[in-house]
Design an enzyme around this catalytic site. Structure first.
Site, PDB file in Angstrom:
ATOM      1  N   GLY A 299    -109.765  15.098 100.585  1.00  0.00           N
ATOM      2  CA  GLY A 299    -109.045  15.141  99.313  1.00  0.00           C
ATOM      3  C   GLY A 299    -108.211  13.897  99.072  1.00  0.00           C
ATOM      4  O   GLY A 299    -107.334  13.564  99.856  1.00  0.00           O
TER       5      GLY A 299
ATOM      6  N   GLY B 203    -106.114  13.450  96.513  1.00  0.00           N
ATOM      7  CA  GLY B 203    -105.107  13.794  95.499  1.00  0.00           C
ATOM      8  C   GLY B 203    -103.763  13.202  95.883  1.00  0.00           C
ATOM      9  O   GLY B 203    -103.679  12.228  96.641  1.00  0.00           O
ATOM     10  N   PHE B 204    -102.690  13.817  95.389  1.00  0.00           N
ATOM     11  CA  PHE B 204    -101.353  13.279  95.638  1.00  0.00           C
ATOM     12  C   PHE B 204    -101.034  13.244  97.128  1.00  0.00           C
ATOM     13  O   PHE B 204    -100.460  12.285  97.626  1.00  0.00           O
ATOM     14  CB  PHE B 204    -100.298  14.114  94.904  1.00  0.00           C
ATOM     15  CG  PHE B 204    -100.259  13.846  93.426  1.00  0.00           C
ATOM     16  CD1 PHE B 204     -99.535  12.793  92.920  1.00  0.00           C
ATOM     17  CD2 PHE B 204    -100.977  14.642  92.545  1.00  0.00           C
ATOM     18  CE1 PHE B 204     -99.502  12.527  91.566  1.00  0.00           C
ATOM     19  CE2 PHE B 204    -100.957  14.392  91.178  1.00  0.00           C
ATOM     20  CZ  PHE B 204    -100.220  13.332  90.691  1.00  0.00           C
ATOM     21  N   GLY B 205    -101.399  14.315  97.854  1.00  0.00           N
ATOM     22  CA  GLY B 205    -101.127  14.352  99.287  1.00  0.00           C
ATOM     23  C   GLY B 205    -101.984  13.339 100.023  1.00  0.00           C
ATOM     24  O   GLY B 205    -101.482  12.516 100.811  1.00  0.00           O
TER      25      GLY B 205
ATOM     26  N   VAL C 157    -116.843  18.588 101.123  1.00  0.00           N
ATOM     27  CA  VAL C 157    -116.814  19.156 102.479  1.00  0.00           C
ATOM     28  C   VAL C 157    -117.110  20.645 102.379  1.00  0.00           C
ATOM     29  O   VAL C 157    -116.517  21.362 101.579  1.00  0.00           O
ATOM     30  CB  VAL C 157    -115.440  18.905 103.140  1.00  0.00           C
ATOM     31  CG1 VAL C 157    -115.337  19.668 104.453  1.00  0.00           C
ATOM     32  CG2 VAL C 157    -115.244  17.416 103.376  1.00  0.00           C
TER      33      VAL C 157
ATOM     34  N   GLU D  89     -97.490  22.488  77.335  1.00  0.00           N
ATOM     35  CA  GLU D  89     -97.716  21.109  76.881  1.00  0.00           C
ATOM     36  C   GLU D  89     -98.950  21.021  75.981  1.00  0.00           C
ATOM     37  O   GLU D  89     -98.971  20.288  75.001  1.00  0.00           O
ATOM     38  CB  GLU D  89     -97.810  20.182  78.091  1.00  0.00           C
ATOM     39  CG  GLU D  89     -96.458  20.132  78.817  1.00  0.00           C
ATOM     40  CD  GLU D  89     -96.381  19.209  80.019  1.00  0.00           C
ATOM     41  OE1 GLU D  89     -95.254  18.932  80.446  1.00  0.00           O
ATOM     42  OE2 GLU D  89     -97.418  18.778  80.541  1.00  0.00           O
TER      43      GLU D  89
ATOM     44  N   ASP E 115    -100.742  21.281  97.774  1.00  0.00           N
ATOM     45  CA  ASP E 115    -100.887  22.617  97.188  1.00  0.00           C
ATOM     46  C   ASP E 115    -101.573  23.614  98.115  1.00  0.00           C
ATOM     47  O   ASP E 115    -101.327  24.812  98.037  1.00  0.00           O
ATOM     48  CB  ASP E 115    -101.732  22.524  95.908  1.00  0.00           C
ATOM     49  CG  ASP E 115    -100.935  22.046  94.719  1.00  0.00           C
ATOM     50  OD1 ASP E 115     -99.726  21.798  94.875  1.00  0.00           O
ATOM     51  OD2 ASP E 115    -101.525  21.919  93.626  1.00  0.00           O
TER      52      ASP E 115
ATOM     53  N   GLN F 149     -94.653  16.632  93.831  1.00  0.00           N
ATOM     54  CA  GLN F 149     -93.688  16.096  94.801  1.00  0.00           C
ATOM     55  C   GLN F 149     -93.861  16.611  96.238  1.00  0.00           C
ATOM     56  O   GLN F 149     -93.841  15.807  97.173  1.00  0.00           O
ATOM     57  CB  GLN F 149     -92.257  16.311  94.303  1.00  0.00           C
ATOM     58  CG  GLN F 149     -91.759  15.199  93.396  1.00  0.00           C
ATOM     59  CD  GLN F 149     -91.820  13.811  94.042  1.00  0.00           C
ATOM     60  OE1 GLN F 149     -91.557  13.645  95.221  1.00  0.00           O
ATOM     61  NE2 GLN F 149     -92.191  12.806  93.280  1.00  0.00           N
TER      62      GLN F 149
HETATM   63  C1  LIG Z   1    -103.456  20.393  84.338  1.00  0.00           C
HETATM   64  C2  LIG Z   1    -102.424  20.201  85.412  1.00  0.00           C
HETATM   65  C3  LIG Z   1    -101.149  19.798  85.056  1.00  0.00           C
HETATM   66  C4  LIG Z   1    -100.176  19.600  86.043  1.00  0.00           C
HETATM   67  N1  LIG Z   1     -98.934  19.159  85.673  1.00  0.00           N
HETATM   68  C5  LIG Z   1     -98.021  18.859  86.634  1.00  0.00           C
HETATM   69  C6  LIG Z   1     -96.766  18.287  86.300  1.00  0.00           C
HETATM   70  O1  LIG Z   1     -96.458  18.076  85.108  1.00  0.00           O
HETATM   71  N2  LIG Z   1     -95.908  17.968  87.301  1.00  0.00           N
HETATM   72  C7  LIG Z   1     -96.221  18.171  88.624  1.00  0.00           C
HETATM   73  O2  LIG Z   1     -95.438  17.821  89.507  1.00  0.00           O
HETATM   74  N3  LIG Z   1     -97.382  18.746  88.963  1.00  0.00           N
HETATM   75  C8  LIG Z   1     -98.296  19.085  88.015  1.00  0.00           C
HETATM   76  N4  LIG Z   1     -99.485  19.641  88.359  1.00  0.00           N
HETATM   77  C9  LIG Z   1     -99.704  20.010  89.773  1.00  0.00           C
HETATM   78  C10 LIG Z   1    -100.060  18.803  90.616  1.00  0.00           C
HETATM   79  O3  LIG Z   1    -101.081  18.062  90.011  1.00  0.00           O
HETATM   80  C11 LIG Z   1    -100.468  19.300  91.985  1.00  0.00           C
HETATM   81  O4  LIG Z   1     -99.388  19.985  92.557  1.00  0.00           O
HETATM   82  C12 LIG Z   1    -100.886  18.146  92.895  1.00  0.00           C
HETATM   83  O5  LIG Z   1    -102.034  17.532  92.353  1.00  0.00           O
HETATM   84  C13 LIG Z   1    -101.162  18.637  94.313  1.00  0.00           C
HETATM   85  O6  LIG Z   1    -101.637  17.567  95.078  1.00  0.00           O
HETATM   86  P1  LIG Z   1    -102.715  17.813  96.205  1.00  0.00           P
HETATM   87  O7  LIG Z   1    -102.901  16.503  96.907  1.00  0.00           O
HETATM   88  O8  LIG Z   1    -102.348  18.992  97.014  1.00  0.00           O
HETATM   89  O9  LIG Z   1    -104.055  18.214  95.431  1.00  0.00           O
HETATM   90  P2  LIG Z   1    -104.844  17.450  94.288  1.00  0.00           P
HETATM   91  O10 LIG Z   1    -104.052  16.373  93.689  1.00  0.00           O
HETATM   92  O11 LIG Z   1    -105.381  18.511  93.392  1.00  0.00           O
HETATM   93  O12 LIG Z   1    -106.058  16.776  95.082  1.00  0.00           O
HETATM   94  C14 LIG Z   1    -107.040  17.522  95.742  1.00  0.00           C
HETATM   95  C15 LIG Z   1    -108.263  16.652  95.930  1.00  0.00           C
HETATM   96  O13 LIG Z   1    -109.156  17.302  96.825  1.00  0.00           O
HETATM   97  C16 LIG Z   1    -110.485  17.155  96.384  1.00  0.00           C
HETATM   98  N5  LIG Z   1    -111.255  18.269  96.951  1.00  0.00           N
HETATM   99  C17 LIG Z   1    -111.043  19.587  96.808  1.00  0.00           C
HETATM  100  N6  LIG Z   1    -111.929  20.308  97.527  1.00  0.00           N
HETATM  101  C18 LIG Z   1    -112.738  19.410  98.143  1.00  0.00           C
HETATM  102  C19 LIG Z   1    -113.851  19.518  99.041  1.00  0.00           C
HETATM  103  N7  LIG Z   1    -114.305  20.711  99.453  1.00  0.00           N
HETATM  104  N8  LIG Z   1    -114.444  18.392  99.472  1.00  0.00           N
HETATM  105  C20 LIG Z   1    -114.010  17.167  99.056  1.00  0.00           C
HETATM  106  N9  LIG Z   1    -112.961  17.007  98.227  1.00  0.00           N
HETATM  107  C21 LIG Z   1    -112.316  18.102  97.791  1.00  0.00           C
HETATM  108  C22 LIG Z   1    -110.348  17.197  94.872  1.00  0.00           C
HETATM  109  O14 LIG Z   1    -111.475  16.578  94.254  1.00  0.00           O
HETATM  110  C23 LIG Z   1    -109.040  16.427  94.638  1.00  0.00           C
HETATM  111  O15 LIG Z   1    -109.270  15.043  94.457  1.00  0.00           O
HETATM  112  C24 LIG Z   1    -100.489  19.846  87.400  1.00  0.00           C
HETATM  113  C25 LIG Z   1    -101.764  20.261  87.754  1.00  0.00           C
HETATM  114  C26 LIG Z   1    -102.720  20.448  86.763  1.00  0.00           C
HETATM  115  C27 LIG Z   1    -104.122  20.868  87.156  1.00  0.00           C
END
Ligand SMILES: Cc1cc2nc3c(=O)[nH]c(=O)nc-3n(C[C@H](O)[C@H](O)[C@H](O)COP(=O)(O)OP(=O)(O)OC[C@H]3O[C@@H](n4cnc5c(N)ncnc54)[C@H](O)[C@@H]3O)c2cc1C
Length: 448
Positions: A23, A25-27, A93, A184, A313, A331
């Site tokens: 992943g 994403g942010f993390g 994955v 929003e 998350d 965050q």
């Molecule tokens: C529409 C929307 C609006 C939001 N608005 C806000 C906001 O205003 N403020 C705020 O703080 N937060 C907001 N959030 C929440 C915030 O985006 C999440 O809390 C944050 O993205 C969590 O980060 P993460 O790294 O855990 O996961 P993510 O950023 O979701 O990243 C997960 C990554 O894992 C990848 N992935 C998943 N499963 C697999 C797999 N099996 N194999 C390979 N890759 C995989 C995905 O493609 C993705 O790139 C919002 C979320 C959404 C959906």
């Protein structure tokens, strides 16, 4: 047998400890940034080739921004010229084996020394297959583009539909879920109704457009303060949004949304912003999963597997202050990624690990022009222009990449002075499965 045997992961052998991050994403990206220049081979797997800035996804859906303004290619972020021994692969994955320490994909398997699960969440329909089939989710860039096409196609179709009932259904938009995404989105649609749609569709009575926002709890933005909830309700009402609280949407068959309070709304578009669930990966034992998230200790280690970590998350870290885990916002994911980067280095050096402590920087939500709400540390609550200015500043600064900051800022300045949503393009027609009327509409212009 591997079903895609003509492909291979092609990750070079290494003597360094291998960290596999699932992943970007942010993390995931904040962890990878911290590991740059350290003595690790870093492998990142993601099923999309970019990092998405989801807080601005609703602006892609409402034609305010193009998708490339809110996303950054992962290979650009961690290119080989600036990050030695970093390897990105575009794969999903499928499962992990924490005993043999192997990650499984359809392209091949990879052994890890440390595994980090940072897969975030997926849309949760709470088991309602009918709503899953007919509604529009808003979780990924393709969802936002589908919704944008749907909305613009609805107005194009409405401009050519003589039947008033059909036209009304095309102009009714139901948003389920009064959290930040629902709020929003409702605000952005209401702004379009005021400033953009009347001049785009002079033959359509835009006053007939209805935006419904349905929330199951007794207030909007439940994670925020009561003050912010009340202000948000007032702002949305002022913008003409029909807000219904304490009510669930029970069913939607593509034509009628039935609410628990008995209301029935004829609509061509129901947007599902009512919930998410952890994007779990098979292979971890059931006792490591609770309420759809992976249980971790204060170092983000998955219970029972010290070399496996979950961040963001997907991770459920229960503390005295956060007994139900940290909020599902950016965050905690950013801060956990950054700390884990440092802790992996400490682990290699046999130094004690630092426990995670969340710094809550506050919450923000935007409703419309000059209208936002902000809950800041120290029990400070702002609304109106001040909160709006804070929202704009924080979101531009948080975007990844200088280009994205510039593009988003220039779009917003342009929009502020012109009241225009500049990207009202149906890039690719989209027809939800089973929507025969929309299919006929799209077929009449989208054939060779
Ligand atoms: C529409 C929307 C609006 C939001 N608005 C806000 C906001 O205003 N403020 C705020 O703080 N937060 C907001 N959030 C929440 C915030 O985006 C999440 O809390 C944050 O993205 C969590 O980060 P993460 O790294 O855990 O996961 P993510 O950023 O979701 O990243 C997960 C990554 O894992 C990848 N992935 C998943 N499963 C697999 C797999 N099996 N194999 C390979 N890759 C995989 C995905 O493609 C993705 O790139 C919002 C979320 C959404 C959906």
């Amino acid at each position: 047998m591997i079903p895609f045997a003509d492909l291979a992961l092609n990750i070079p052998e290494t003597r360094k400890p291998r960290v596999v991050i699932i992943g970007g994403g942010f993390g995931g990206i904040n962890l990878a940034k911290k590991l740059r220049g350290k003595n690790f081979q870093v492998v990142m797997f993601d099923k999309q080739n970019y990092h998405g800035f989801w807080p601005l996804l609703y602006q892609v859906a409402t034609a305010g921004l193009e998708p490339d303004a809110i996303a950054e290619p992962l290979r650009k972020l961690f290119g080989s010229d600036n990050y030695e021994d970093f390897h990105f692969r575009l794969v999903k994955v499928k499962s992990v084996n924490p005993v043999t320490k192997i990650v499984h994909t359809l392209v091949g398997d990879l052994k890890y020394d440390y595994l980090v699960i940072a897969t975030g969440t997926k849309t949760n329909y709470f088991g309602n297959d009918q709503i899953k089939k007919f509604s529009f989710p808003l979780k990924q860039i393709p969802d936002a583009l589908n919704l944008r096409s749907q909305m613009l196609q609805c107005f194009e179709q409405a401009s050519m539909t003589p039947d008033p009932e059909t036209q009304q259904s095309l102009m009714n938009f139901v948003i389920v879920g009064g959290g930040p995404t629902g709020v929003e989105l409702a605000g952005a649609l209401a702004e379009m109704k005021r400033h953009v749609l009347p001049s785009d569709y002079p033959g359509v009575n835009i006053n007939k457009m209805n935006i419904y926002l349905v929330e199951g709890m007794d207030r909007l933005l439940p994670p925020m303060s009561k003050e912010s909830s009340e202000k948000t309700y007032k702002y949305l009402k002022h913008l003409g949004v029909n807000v219904t609280l304490n009510t669930l949407v029970e069913s939607y068959d593509g034509e009628v949304a039935v609410l628990k309070n008995g209301d029935r709304i004829h609509t061509n578009t129901l947007i599902w912003a009512a919930g998410v669930a952890g994007a779990l990966i098979d292979g971890l034992p059931p006792e490591t999963v609770e309420r759809g998230r992976i249980l971790v200790n204060e170092y983000n280690q998955v219970l029972g597997y010290p070399e496996v970590f979950a961040i963001g998350d997907i991770a459920l870290m229960k503390t005295d202050k956060w007994p139900k885990g940290h909020p599902g916002v950016a965050q905690p994911a950013i801060q956990q990624g950054q700390l884990l980067g440092k802790n992996l280095v400490r682990l290699q050096r046999n130094e004690p690990l630092q426990p995670f402590e969340y710094t809550d920087k506050g919450s923000l939500a935007i409703i419309g022009r000059n209208q936002a709400v902000a809950d800041l540390p120290g029990n400070m609550h702002f609304g109106g222009f001040i909160a709006w200015a804070i929202w704009l500043f924080v979101h531009v600064m948080a975007l990844v990449g200088f280009r994205n900051k510039l593009v988003v800022l220039s779009n917003w300045v342009y929009k502020f002075f012109t009241y225009e949503n500049g990207t009202r393009l149906i890039i690719r027609p989209f027809v939800r499965k089973g929507d025969r009327a929309k299919q006929r509409f799209v077929d009449q212009y989208n054939t060779d």
